[in-house]
Design an enzyme around this catalytic site. Structure first.
Site, PDB file in Angstrom:
ATOM      1  N   CYS A 121     -34.288  -7.311  31.079  1.00  9.91           N
ATOM      2  CA  CYS A 121     -35.414  -7.640  30.218  1.00  9.91           C
ATOM      3  C   CYS A 121     -35.865  -6.370  29.501  1.00  9.91           C
ATOM      4  CB  CYS A 121     -36.579  -8.186  31.038  1.00  9.91           C
ATOM      5  SG  CYS A 121     -36.227  -9.739  31.872  1.00  9.91           S
ATOM      6  N   ALA A 122     -36.198  -6.505  28.240  1.00  6.74           N
ATOM      7  CA  ALA A 122     -36.669  -5.355  27.468  1.00  6.74           C
ATOM      8  C   ALA A 122     -38.032  -4.896  27.976  1.00  6.74           C
ATOM      9  CB  ALA A 122     -36.746  -5.703  25.989  1.00  6.74           C
TER      10      ALA A 122
END
Length: 142
Positions: free
Chosen positions: A50-51
């Site tokens: 996930c960013a």
């Protein structure tokens, strides 16, 4: 096999014509989620891929394939916190075997998220779904 809570979200998305309104709704869903205690925001609960920062904490009642699945989650990004709320609506209360049988991609496609999330957000959503499936699979065999 969507839950009543997820069906309510899908119905609301159908009612909201504008994607700006849908994004606002996703953010509002996220604001309703309880926050995690900082003590559980550890590498073991962090979702890789996930960013933004995402943590998922499973809450499983019972043992084996009929154990009931639930989880808490949190993100440092408002839209991702809303995506956690959507996944919570999709999965919570199911048995772990139902969680693994749920076609999350198809259910989430009903909301049109695939077409309106950035590539990074889509990858993060897939990573969260994969983590949830892994947690359910591990619980089913425990």
């Amino acid at each position: 096999m969507a839950s009543e809570a997820f069906e309510e979200i899908a119905d609301t998305f159908e009612f909201l014509d504008d994607w700006e309104d849908r994004y606002r709704h996703v953010i509002e869903l996220g604001k309703e989620m309880p926050h995690l205690d900082d003590a559980v925001k550890v590498p073991a609960t962090k979702v890789e891929g996930c960013a933004s920062q995402v943590w998922l904490l499973p809450r499983i009642e019972g043992t084996g394939p009929e154990a009931r699945f639930n989880f808490q989650g949190e993100s440092d990004a408002m839209i991702v916190q809303g995506l956690i709320a959507i996944l919570h609506a999709l999965y919570s209360g199911l048995t772990v075997s139902e969680v693994t049988a749920t076609n999350a991609e198809a259910e989430l496609a009903r909301l049109g998220l695939n077409d309106h999330l950035s590539a990074q957000r889509s990858n993060g959503l897939r990573a969260m779904v994969e983590r949830i499936r892994l947690l359910a699979t591990e619980a089913a065999t425990a």
